[in-house]
Write a protein that holds these residues in place. Sequence first.
Motif, mmCIF file in Angstrom:
data_model
loop_
_atom_site.group_PDB
_atom_site.id
_atom_site.type_symbol
_atom_site.label_atom_id
_atom_site.label_comp_id
_atom_site.label_asym_id
_atom_site.label_seq_id
_atom_site.Cartn_x
_atom_site.Cartn_y
_atom_site.Cartn_z
ATOM 1 N N LEU A 67 -3.834 -14.460 -0.640
ATOM 2 C CA LEU A 67 -4.737 -13.397 -0.993
ATOM 3 C C LEU A 67 -6.142 -12.942 -1.451
ATOM 4 O O LEU A 67 -6.608 -12.033 -1.481
ATOM 5 N N ARG A 68 -7.189 -14.433 -1.126
ATOM 6 C CA ARG A 68 -8.358 -14.684 -1.069
ATOM 7 C C ARG A 68 -8.836 -13.957 -0.325
ATOM 8 O O ARG A 68 -10.017 -13.519 -0.193
ATOM 9 N N HIS A 69 -8.376 -13.688 0.792
ATOM 10 C CA HIS A 69 -8.818 -12.727 2.302
ATOM 11 C C HIS A 69 -8.712 -11.972 2.209
ATOM 12 O O HIS A 69 -8.598 -11.657 4.145
ATOM 13 N N TYR A 70 -7.616 -11.192 1.627
ATOM 14 C CA TYR A 70 -6.905 -10.094 1.824
ATOM 15 C C TYR A 70 -8.216 -8.536 1.929
ATOM 16 O O TYR A 70 -8.666 -8.513 0.608
ATOM 17 N N SER A 71 -8.395 -7.517 2.594
ATOM 18 C CA SER A 71 -8.992 -6.717 2.884
ATOM 19 C C SER A 71 -8.421 -5.219 2.423
ATOM 20 O O SER A 71 -7.192 -5.347 2.664
ATOM 21 N N PRO A 72 -9.131 -4.777 2.464
ATOM 22 C CA PRO A 72 -7.831 -3.295 2.320
ATOM 23 C C PRO A 72 -7.828 -2.794 3.595
ATOM 24 O O PRO A 72 -6.858 -2.542 3.462
ATOM 25 N N ARG A 73 -8.843 -3.205 5.036
ATOM 26 C CA ARG A 73 -7.707 -2.823 6.603
ATOM 27 C C ARG A 73 -6.438 -3.340 5.972
ATOM 28 O O ARG A 73 -5.205 -3.177 7.343
ATOM 29 N N LYS A 74 -6.173 -4.925 5.751
ATOM 30 C CA LYS A 74 -5.033 -5.440 6.516
ATOM 31 C C LYS A 74 -3.897 -5.206 5.498
ATOM 32 O O LYS A 74 -3.641 -4.570 6.049
ATOM 33 N N PHE A 75 -4.552 -4.537 4.107
ATOM 34 C CA PHE A 75 -3.506 -4.021 3.201
ATOM 35 C C PHE A 75 -2.621 -2.551 3.976
ATOM 36 O O PHE A 75 -1.804 -1.928 4.185
ATOM 37 N N ALA A 76 -3.713 -2.117 4.487
ATOM 38 C CA ALA A 76 -3.574 -0.198 5.763
ATOM 39 C C ALA A 76 -2.904 -1.125 6.731
ATOM 40 O O ALA A 76 -1.259 -0.403 7.459
ATOM 41 N N SER A 77 -2.816 -2.384 7.129
ATOM 42 C CA SER A 77 -1.755 -2.533 8.354
ATOM 43 C C SER A 77 -0.273 -2.761 8.007
ATOM 44 O O SER A 77 0.951 -2.523 8.980
ATOM 45 N N ASP A 78 -0.880 -3.614 6.954
ATOM 46 C CA ASP A 78 0.630 -4.000 6.333
ATOM 47 C C ASP A 78 2.017 -3.181 5.774
ATOM 48 O O ASP A 78 2.721 -2.710 5.819
ATOM 49 N N LEU A 79 0.986 -1.679 5.161
ATOM 50 C CA LEU A 79 1.487 -0.727 4.531
ATOM 51 C C LEU A 79 2.762 0.328 6.261
ATOM 52 O O LEU A 79 3.432 0.162 6.050
ATOM 53 N N VAL A 80 1.354 0.104 6.728
ATOM 54 C CA VAL A 80 2.036 0.494 7.551
ATOM 55 C C VAL A 80 3.014 0.076 8.721
ATOM 56 O O VAL A 80 4.284 0.346 9.190
ATOM 57 N N ALA A 81 2.876 -1.164 8.921
ATOM 58 C CA ALA A 81 3.897 -2.301 9.025
ATOM 59 C C ALA A 81 5.356 -2.141 8.094
ATOM 60 O O ALA A 81 6.504 -2.250 9.244
ATOM 61 N N ALA A 82 4.593 -2.015 7.400
ATOM 62 C CA ALA A 82 6.135 -2.091 6.338
ATOM 63 C C ALA A 82 6.854 -0.345 5.935
ATOM 64 O O ALA A 82 8.406 -0.639 5.750
ATOM 65 N N SER A 83 6.588 0.533 6.423
ATOM 66 C CA SER A 83 7.105 1.681 6.428
ATOM 67 C C SER A 83 8.647 1.646 6.883
ATOM 68 O O SER A 83 9.415 2.271 6.639
#
Length: 83
Positions: free
Chosen positions: A15-31
């Motif tokens: 989480l130290r290097h977690y960015s909003p862009r990574k969150f968006a990518s993870d959200l798309v991948a989790a769907s």
Amino acid sequence: MIRVDTEASKSVLALRHYSPRKFASDLVAASPSALVALPLAMAFAISSGVAPQAGLYTAIIAGFLISALGGSKVQIGGPTAPS
């Protein structure tokens, strides 16, 4: 003196290097995973003789716990994970 990095879980370190862009990518991948895992969890609950909501609660809570306490950034967890 013990370094903090050695005592923190992998999730905290990631989480130290977690960015909003990574969150968006993870959200798309989790769907797609959610579209498969949540109905499967409901089916497991029904086949076990409990309400479908119990399967949803279990899948969601277990998913968060596996992610929070897991030892890898790429760990797979949930009803469809390999044993």
